[in-house]
Design an enzyme around this catalytic site. Structure first.
Site, short mmCIF file in Angstrom:
data_model
loop_
_atom_site.label_atom_id
_atom_site.label_comp_id
_atom_site.label_asym_id
_atom_site.label_seq_id
_atom_site.Cartn_x
_atom_site.Cartn_y
_atom_site.Cartn_z
CD GLU B 312 -3.08 0.80 2.05
OE1 GLU B 312 -3.28 -0.26 2.72
OE2 GLU B 312 -3.91 1.54 2.50
CD GLU B 315 -2.88 1.43 -4.01
OE1 GLU B 315 -2.90 0.87 -3.02
OE2 GLU B 315 -3.90 1.87 -4.67
CB CYS B 339 -6.76 -3.45 6.10
SG CYS B 339 -6.46 -1.72 6.97
CB SER B 359 -5.05 1.32 -0.84
OG SER B 359 -4.34 0.48 -1.07
CE LYS B 398 -10.25 -8.42 8.51
NZ LYS B 398 -9.60 -7.82 7.33
CD GLU B 401 -11.37 -8.72 3.79
OE1 GLU B 401 -11.38 -9.14 4.95
OE2 GLU B 401 -10.66 -7.61 3.29
CD GLU B 406 -14.30 -8.96 -4.93
OE1 GLU B 406 -15.32 -9.53 -5.09
OE2 GLU B 406 -14.31 -7.98 -4.14
CB CYS B 569 -8.84 -4.24 14.40
SG CYS B 569 -8.70 -3.61 12.68
#
Lengths: 173, 642, 392
Positions: B312, B315, B339, B359, B398, B401, B406, B569
């Site tokens: 990241e 990037e 994230c 990102s 999660k 996720e 994908e 988190c």
């Protein structure tokens, strides 16, 4: 130009917001106007209103589901509300209720198939000395008897201009 | 007192308000003055406007509550906290009654006790659910109160059969209205705290129920899966999807190679499920427990956290290069971290036009999954279809996720299970393991080097701090310790809802080998000021996004860290219940302490990560292979509900 | 034609003209002296309420007329609005002067939408006559009133729930304190007064507090409008001095020989014949909104009770546990009594629950819905226990 019902509705709501103010305190008047024009507050309408007032659709639905005169379900052109509170009850509302159900062919809480009439209970309407009291949209009827029920329904039908033969079939529905 | 900026008062949940903090009319000089209140014979002086509940806390007197929650605005609907106030005929809710004159309060009179018992009986008359079969058995506020108030019969009956259907449509959150006591904490969380607006009270009177728009299944409406509602629900009406049976099945299947990666936040909090004080990290004891439970390998998510920083960070530098060096249009700023799957879904629904700002780097969990089923599988000679990747996460999102279509760049589902802290605690108990008393053991190679920069991901500001540590050393060319004592970048830490920091780049150093293919030199950054921001909780994310839309201060930032959950988190939807600002602060302390104790504290120094680039991702960060395995794209979802 | 003498005989705008020439403290002093208490049911001293709002510091204040008359058996406000709307608006304007408010809202219940045209026309005429709008009668006072139509919820008669509805939320009562006079509509000080209260306030300002005190008792000054319905020969709106006895009222309306009288609507008390000699005043049988429902000897008290509990079960806003679930349990209890299946011990339990609801509910609805249950169970115990068959 292909204007969909959705676009039309969104335009109406934007006009209402413009007129009544883009804040939360306009919510109830907006909902009442949409209810009046479209006989329900549909899911698309709720989302447009939410977007315009910068709140969430579920908040709009929360308000709609709270108030007796706002409905998410499609309602008839004429919403008939019969008072079920004590004074009207003591003056003979039960017989009026049965007559309404017979004449319309539906029970309380339902809407006729042709979407002309919705039948609802309501609580005290402030006509306790002249009961049984009946509210049809915004119009009040007092001292209603089972005989008068027929006249009231006929008057509604005349206002709407229902054809004579159609009327018969609605009765048998 | 709370760890987030109060959401806009115009967004308040109706009938829930902050207690009155101004004095009664006609006494403006009294603002800030103290007033004495007598509670159960004890005198205590409190600032004017303090609620009876808080005054009692100060005096050390316990008043039970149910709908009250320290993170949320006042509701005053359960009436359990009712107390007698001298001179008043009716009982007053201590959570909402502000003290403005010296009053006498009694907290446990016969009337109060009877009222509380009646309220519990009334709740139990509609609460359908057997404690034995409930995930909150032993940790349920209704259960605790029933015990405290001596409930020994269902005075007003009890519901035997469930009335509502359980909503299991979401990957993350399961809703069971049969257990709901209508405390409205979930509504205040979703509407007020997170400003996502998924659920509200629908209907009136005893038809009231908590529902989504059109009472649709949760999976069909706008829900970001953050699970904050679960953390604040006092009963088992809201819970996360429980996949422990499936994980056990994988462990017990001899053909399957089950690996688990553990994230910092669960490690800092799982002790709470075993009676430890919040803030007692159990990182290495947990490794022992996991091996005992039957996991084949235990890895440290911090490995892929460091990997994320490199990907990241590169990037971000590429965007800066495009804007400042190449002067090409189309470099989009600010870059948003990616994230937090709750944040991602939030943006996909509410600000889909800003997807280019995200990102493209995956979250550490997902990067790890891809690496395990390719690099690790190759290295160990294991067929990736026999590998089951489990991720221990503080996060309920999660689960959504890892099921995103994908997320299968390895050729298989990259992460098979996102396991919450609570689920793992359950598994450990089931296996008869006494976690607090276990000896410590290390993580397994090749992903076993503990890393401070990875660990701090668990706290809000942690991703930013890890990124800055790397930028300072790799770009500015100085040691972080030269600018910030002990490499602790304090300006980005803390619990304030939105934070803004500037980092001047007066000089630049040499480009490290790892990045030489992409950057000939850092000169284009010389003299620039890096503007960064941090926001946690989606209400604060909304604040920042609206500011960006309006072209405000945050639109001029280069990099913004967004976390979907308040506190970051460590306050995630999969963490132990309950959650309070104090508990979250304690967990943060544990996380930063772990960071301090580690040797490797900068992502670019993590040997396992560097090895990955030498052996596998040979083009370096943001190279072709990295892009394929470690980067992703997003789905514009909008907020319209069919 | 209106039967309300006091209002019919009031000189139009006498109160307003007098108030416009007085200082704010003097107006409030006059209201205090009169002892006028809220006529909607809560009975809060009007002078006190206006004083709180007057002392609150805010650039915006509101005068809100509570025309959400929904208490079963109450219909006096409808008549007042139909026949004496001017007096009500006059009262609002006087209040506006007293507390320094510039905006007024009349919250008209949805069921009274047919009155809207008449009210708007009255407002328009008053604006033309400089009785509303800018510089009212040259006094420098600015004040105007708009009409807001309710959406069908009895609970919006509670002042904070009413304000919630105005703000576009569910009509759920707020935590109090703070009270609307401090924190009301959109957070601004708001005076919420009943229709009758405002009309009577205008009369008091016109004729003086001393005149008002010649009627009623020392603790319950003035006259009150009573909505009388049920088993009586002449139902309608009546005007009586407070302190009038139930027996006297029954005589006037042709309801002698009644089995019971419900005073104060469904949230009031069920009075048996043994107590007909009692007076209706704040110090004796509370007036509530002033409704009297007369039950003849043929009435089944359980029928009556079920009707009331059904009403509350439907109209409860649902936010607080005691009211939401408590009303349900009381209704279930009534059904058990009907079927002859309610044990004495369970009935005792329900009465205890009723007492808890009276003190633990968040607002007046839950606090008074058990009144009917408790008074019927107390006074008509023999009739409701030991039923051997259920009645359709």
């Amino acid at each position: 130009m292909l204007m969909t019902a959705h676009e039309r509705l969104a335009g109406e709501i934007r006009d209402l917001v413009q007129k009544l103010g883009r804040n939360r305190s306009s919510l109830v008047p907006i909902l009442q106007e949409v209810q009046k024009q479209h006989h329900r507050i549909g899911t698309y309408a709720m989302q447009v209103i939410a977007d315009e007032l910068d709140i969430h659709p579920v908040e709009v639905q929360s308000v709609v589901s709270f108030y007796a005169f706002l409905d998410g379900k499609p309602q008839g052109k004429f919403v008939i509300r019969l008072c079920r509170t004590i004074s009207c009850d003591m003056n003979g509302k039960k017989r009026v209720a049965r007559q309404l159900e017979n004449d319309l062919g539906i029970t309380f809480g339902e809407t006729t198939k042709d979407r002309h009439f919705t039948l609802e209970w309501t609580n005290c309407m402030g006509l306790c000395d002249q009961g049984p009291a009946l509210l049809v949209n915004d119009r009040l009827y007092t001292k209603v008897t089972p005989e008068k029920v027929h006249e009231i329904l006929e008057e509604c039908r005349r206002t709407f201009g229902v054809h004579a033969t159609e009327r018969k079939e609605a009765h048998l529905a | 007192m709370t760890d987030m900026t109060n959401p806009d008062t115009s967004r308040r949940v109706p009938a829930s308000q902050q207690p009155m903090t101004v004095p009664a009319p006609g006494n403006p000089e009294a603002i800030g003055a103290a007033v004495s209140v007598n509670i159960d014979g004890l005198d205590v002086k409190v600032p004017l406007g303090t609620t009876i509940l808080n005054a009692a806390k100060q005096a050390g007197i316990k008043i039970p509550t149910l709908c009250h929650h320290p993170d949320l605005c006042v509701a005053g609907v359960c009436r359990i906290c009712s107390v007698e106030v001298e001179g008043q005929r009716t009982l007053q809710a201590s959570c909402s009654f502000p003290v403005t004159t010296p009053i006498k309060v009694k907290t446990h009179t016969q009337k109060v006790r009877q009222a509380r018992r009646h309220i519990l009986d009334l709740m139990l008359s509609e609460h359908c659910g057997d404690c034995y079969t409930c995930g909150r058995n032993g940790n349920c506020e209704l259960q605790t109160l029933a015990k405290e108030y001596g409930v020994d019969s269902f005075r007003f009956g009890h519901v035997e059969k469930p009335v509502h259907e359980i909503d299991r449509s979401s990957y993350s959150v399961v809703r069971d209205n049969n257990k709901c006591i209508l405390c409205r904490r979930c509504v205040r969380t979703c509407l007020d705290l997170q400003e996502v607006g998924t659920i509200e009270v629908l209907g009136r009177s005893h038809q009231s129920h908590i529902g989504t728009f059109l009472d649709k299944p949760l999976g069909d409406v706008v829900c970001i899966n953050c699970g904050q509602c679960i953390n604040r629900c006092p009963t088992g009406a809201l819970r996360a999807n429980d996949q422990t049976d499936e994980v056990w099945a994988a462990i017990e299947d001899p053909k399957k190679h089950v690996v688990i990666q553990t994230a910092p936040s669960p490690r800092a909090a799982i002790g709470e499920c075993f009676g430890m004080e919040p803030g007692t990290a159990m990182t290495f004891e947990l490794n022992t427990a996991l091996k005992m439970a039957g996991f084949d390998q235990v890895f440290d998510t911090n490995f892929s956290a460091d990997l994320t920083i490199l990907e990241e960070g590169t990037e971000l530098l590429l965007r800066l290069k495009q804007a400042l060096l190449l002067r090409e249009p189309g470099a989009v700023f600010p870059q948003f971290t990616s994230c937090s799957p709750g944040w991602i879904k939030y943006l996909e629904h509410f600000y889909p036009e800003y997807i280019p700002n995200l990102s493209t780097a995956k979250s550490p969990q997902q990067m790890f999954g891809a690496v395990i089923k390719t690099y690790y599988a190759e290295k160990q000679g294991i067929d990736p279809k026999d590998i089951v990747t489990v991720a221990l996460m503080p996060c309920s999102a999660k689960k959504f996720e890892c099921n995103r279509p994908e997320m299968a760049d390895s050729g298989h589902k990259d992460v098979d299970f996102g396991l919450t802290t609570r689920e793992l605690a359950k598994m450990i108990s089931e296996a008869g393991i006494d976690l607090p008393r276990l000896p410590k053991s290390d993580f397994d190679s090749p992903f076993g080097t503990p890393s401070g920069s990875g660990v701090i991901f668990g706290a809000t500001g942690g991703v930013m701090e890890a990124a800055l540590r790397t930028v300072i050393e790799l770009v500015v060319g100085v040691k972080v310790e030269d600018l910030f004592e002990h490499a602790d970048i304090k300006p980005v830490r803390g619990f304030e809802g939105v934070r803004y920091v500037e980092l001047a780049i007066p000089q630049v150093g040499p480009v490290p080998d790892l990045l030489k293919p992409l950057f000939p030199s850092w000169d284009f950054l010389k003299g620039a000021t890096l503007k960064v921001a941090i926001a946690h909780g989606t209400a604060n994310a909304k604040k920042v996004m609206e500011d960006i839309k309006a072209g405000g201060q945050f639109s001029k930032c280069h990099f913004i860290e967004f976390m979907g959950c308040p506190g970051g988190c460590l306050g995630g939807g999969g963490q132990p219940i309950p959650t309070t600002p104090e508990i979250r602060q304690a967990r943060a302390k544990a996380i930063y302490a772990e960071d301090s104790a580690y040797e490797i504290r900068k992502s670019h120094e993590n040997p396992d990560v560097l090895k990955l680039y030498t052996e596998f991702l040979t083009e370096g960060p943001c190279g072709h292979k990295s892009h394929k395995l470690l980067h992703t794209d997003y789905t514009p979802r909008g907020k319209y509900i069919e | 034609m209106s039967s309300i003498q006091t209002y019919t005989q009031a000189t139009p705008e006498a109160g307003l003209k007098r108030a416009l020439g007085m200082s704010r403290p003097d107006i409030i002093h006059e209201m205090n002296e009169s002892g006028l208490k809220g006529r909607g049911g809560a009975g809060f001293p009007v002078g006190g309420k206006w004083n709180f709002a007057a002392s609150a510091k805010s650039e915006k204040k509101y005068i809100i007329c509570n025309a959400d008359e929904g208490e079963p058996g109450t219909f006096k406000d409808r008549v007042v609005l139909q026949e004496h709307a001017d007096l009500v608006f006059e009262g609002m304007t006087i209040a506006a002067k007293a507390v320094s408010a510039k905006e007024g809202i009349i919250f008209l219940r949805g069921e009274y939408t047919d009155l809207r045209e008449h009210l708007e026309a009255t407002l328009a005429r008053r604006r033309e006559q400089k009785l509303l709008g800018r510089d009212i009668l040259g006094s420098g006072v600015d004040f105007d009133i708009r009409v807001f139509i309710g959406a069908g919820a009895y609970i919006c008669g509670e002042e904070t729930a009413l304000i919630e509805c105005l703000e576009g939320f569910r009509g759920e009562p707020r935590n109090r304190p703070p009270y609307p006079v401090n924190t009301g509509f959109n957070g601004h000080p708001s005076v919420v007064n009943n229709v009758e209260t405002l009309a009577s306030a205008a009369c008091i300002m016109g004729k003086g507090a001393d005149w008002w005190k010649t009627m009623g008792t020392a603790k319950s000054t003035g006259m009150k409008l009573f909505s009388i319905s049920g088993d009586c020969a002449k139902p309608g709106v009546y005007e009586f001095d407070l302190g009038v006895t139930v027996a006297d009222i029954l005589k006037e309306v042709g309801g002698e020989g009644a089995k019971a009288v419900q005073v104060g609507g469904a949230s009031g008390r069920c009075i048996p014949p043994s107590e007909f000699a009692r007076s209706i005043a704040y110090e004796d049988i509370p007036t509530g909104g002033g409704s009297l429902i007369v039950f003849g000897q043929q009435r089944d008290m359980l029928d009556v009770l079920e009707n009331f509990m059904d009403f509350f079960g439907d109209e409860s806003c649902g936010q607080c546990t005691p009211c939401r679930v408590g009303n349900l349990k009381l209704l279930e209890g009534v059904k058990l009594l009907r079927a002859g299946k309610c044990s004495m011990s369970y009935l005792k339990e329900l009465c205890a629950l009723g007492e808890t609801m009276q003190i633990a509910s968040k607002c007046g609805l839950g606090q008074s819905s058990p009144n009917a249950f408790l008074s019927v169970v107390t006074h008509f115990r023999d009739e409701i226990m030991g039923r051997t068959f259920s009645q359709a």
